[in-house]
Enzyme design. Structure first.
Site, PDB file in Angstrom:
ATOM      1  N   TYR A 141       0.818  -1.212   0.000  1.00  0.00           N
ATOM      2  CA  TYR A 141       0.000   0.000   0.000  1.00  0.00           C
ATOM      3  C   TYR A 141       0.856   1.268   0.000  1.00  0.00           C
ATOM      4  O   TYR A 141       0.410   2.320  -0.436  1.00  0.00           O
ATOM      5  CB  TYR A 141      -0.919   0.034   1.229  1.00  0.00           C
ATOM      6  CG  TYR A 141      -2.233  -0.685   1.027  1.00  0.00           C
ATOM      7  CD1 TYR A 141      -2.260  -2.053   0.760  1.00  0.00           C
ATOM      8  CD2 TYR A 141      -3.441  -0.005   1.108  1.00  0.00           C
ATOM      9  CE1 TYR A 141      -3.468  -2.712   0.576  1.00  0.00           C
ATOM     10  CE2 TYR A 141      -4.647  -0.657   0.927  1.00  0.00           C
ATOM     11  CZ  TYR A 141      -4.655  -2.005   0.660  1.00  0.00           C
ATOM     12  OH  TYR A 141      -5.851  -2.647   0.480  1.00  0.00           O
ATOM     13  N   ASP A 253     -12.326  -9.448   3.668  1.00  0.00           N
ATOM     14  CA  ASP A 253     -13.590  -9.423   2.907  1.00  0.00           C
ATOM     15  C   ASP A 253     -14.162 -10.836   2.788  1.00  0.00           C
ATOM     16  O   ASP A 253     -15.379 -11.043   2.881  1.00  0.00           O
ATOM     17  CB  ASP A 253     -13.377  -8.862   1.484  1.00  0.00           C
ATOM     18  CG  ASP A 253     -13.627  -7.354   1.407  1.00  0.00           C
ATOM     19  OD1 ASP A 253     -13.354  -6.668   2.407  1.00  0.00           O
ATOM     20  OD2 ASP A 253     -14.086  -6.882   0.351  1.00  0.00           O
TER      21      ASP A 253
HETATM   22  C1  IPM Z   1     -10.501  -1.513   3.526  1.00  0.00           C
HETATM   23  C2  IPM Z   1     -10.716  -0.826   2.209  1.00  0.00           C
HETATM   24  C3  IPM Z   1      -9.566   0.157   1.951  1.00  0.00           C
HETATM   25  C4  IPM Z   1      -8.293  -0.640   1.866  1.00  0.00           C
HETATM   26  C5  IPM Z   1      -9.750   1.066   0.719  1.00  0.00           C
HETATM   27  C6  IPM Z   1     -11.044   1.834   0.776  1.00  0.00           C
HETATM   28  C7  IPM Z   1      -8.582   2.002   0.556  1.00  0.00           C
HETATM   29  O1  IPM Z   1     -10.846  -1.766   1.201  1.00  0.00           O
HETATM   30  O2  IPM Z   1     -10.379  -0.805   4.535  1.00  0.00           O
HETATM   31  O3  IPM Z   1     -10.481  -2.739   3.562  1.00  0.00           O
HETATM   32  O4  IPM Z   1      -7.950  -1.179   0.794  1.00  0.00           O
HETATM   33  O5  IPM Z   1      -7.605  -0.742   2.883  1.00  0.00           O
HETATM   34 MG    MG Z   2     -10.945  -3.774   1.874  1.00  0.00          MG
END
Ligand code: IPM
Ligand code: MG
Length: 355
Positions: A141, A253
């Site tokens: 990231y 997720d």
């Molecule tokens: C999460 C989201 C974020 C991430 C996005 C919105 C930048 O998907 O918090 O999981 O990728 O961290």
């Molecule tokens: Mg996410």
């Protein structure tokens, strides 16, 4: 002295779900004498529209001096093609980095009343209670270099850098092991040490921290791809899952889906002890349902519950709120994502009725 909570409503369904949290706070004030300074600031696309940046320096400063920050959701199709520094998501990444909230706690709990809403069979998920500890301030990231270059033949080359230092791995590993001691005393550390150098270092550092400080905790190393399969196959085998920023994003997720709905899962991003925490539902801005009153506010309400527990020093109110959410679900309160008919504010009503 009363604590300060900074609300960042953000984009899409963010304002709708945070409004329900504000209602919950009002009830805690009136019925339980709760004292809390609640402030808000523009964030994400809303901030881009108003002042050209996804988060202003002033808002970052206010976030750092608050006791807790609660974010709704960020992003949307309107900004999807904007340059990276003008994208709402950058506001969130900058905020995480500036607040140095390196440990992202993402509980995946299957409430009994919702076991049938899972994508898995009831017996595989009933009673599920696992906790992701996702590294949040490093990895791909933030790694440099990154970019899209144009090659001599006119084609392009896009690249990102996955990078972790010993210190970054150690500090998040400590959080995972400490947490495991308060739970079932087990940590699974997920990486791709079979392919990635940063994964190999991750495994070595976690092994060392375990050996030096936490030999009473059971540690297993699981390759991240295998972990995905195990989460979909038999999630209850896990307790605490420690992993990097990207794998944590993806796998949390997946874990959300098996608990019934992504509209249920809260998160807490924590830094050094005594520093403010950043709380976010793990769902996105859901532009397809924004403004329609269809969003499930429980992930936001439960994120506030985590804030009460971890930053606002009101574990008593956190317990109360948690119990109220479970009671509302047990009585059949369901938004559309859970197969029900309640709209966002009616779900808020259901929790408030229990409070
Ligand atoms: C999460 C989201 C974020 C991430 C996005 C919105 C930048 O998907 O918090 O999981 O990728 O961290
Ligand atoms: Mg996410």
């Amino acid at each position: 002295m009363s604590k300060t909570l900074l609300l960042l409503h953000g984009d899409g369904i963010g304002p709708e779900v945070i409004t329900q949290v504000e209602r919950v706070i009002d009830v805690l004030r009136v019925s339980y004498g709760f004292k809390l300074n609640v402030e808000s600031a523009l964030f994400g696309g809303a901030s881009i529209n108003a002042c050209g940046v996804p988060i202003s320096d002033e808002t970052i400063a206010r976030a750092k001096s608050a006791d807790a920050v609660l974010m709704g959701a960020v992003g949307g199709p309107k900004w999807a093609n904007a340059p990276r520094d003008k994208r709402p998501e950058m506001g969130l990444l900058n905020l995480r980095k500036e607040m140095v909230v390196f440990a992202n706690l993402r509980p995946a709990i299957c409430f009994d009343a919702l076991a049938d809403a899972s994508s898995l069979k009831r017996e595989l998920v009933a009673g599920l209670d696992i906790m992701f500890v996702r590294e949040l301030c490093g990895g791909v990231y933030f790694g440099q270099p990154r970019g899209i270059d144009v090659l001599p033949d006119g084609s392009k080359r896009g690249y990102d850098t996955q990078v972790y230092t010993t210190g970054e791995i150690e500090r998040v590993a400590h959080v995972a092991f400490e947490l495991a001691r308060k739970r079932k005393n087990r940590v699974a550390s997920l990486e791709k040490s079979n392919v990635m150098e940063s994964g190999l270092l991750w495994r070595q550092v976690v092994t060392q921290i375990h050996q030096d400080y936490y030999s009473d905790v059971a540690l297993e190393h699981v390759l991240a791809d295998n972990a995905a399969m195990q989460i979909a196959r038999a999630p209850k085998q896990f307790d605490v899952l420690l992993t990097d920023n990207l794998f944590g994003d993806v796998l949390s997720d997946l874990a959300a889906a098996i608990t019934g709905s992504i509209g249920l899962l809260p998160s807490a991003a924590l830094g050094e002890k005594g520093k403010p925490g950043l709380y976010e539902p793990i769902h996105g801005s859901a532009p397809d349902i924004a403004g329609k009153g269809l969003a499930n506010p429980l992930a936001a309400i439960l994120s506030f519950e985590m804030a009460l527990r971890n930053s606002l020093e009101r574990e008593d109110l956190a317990d109360l709120l948690y119990t109220a959410v479970i009671a509302a679900l047990n009585k059949g309160a369901r938004t559309k994502d859970l197969g029900g008919t309640l709209n966002t504010s009616q779900m808020g009503d259901a929790v408030i009725a229990e409070l």
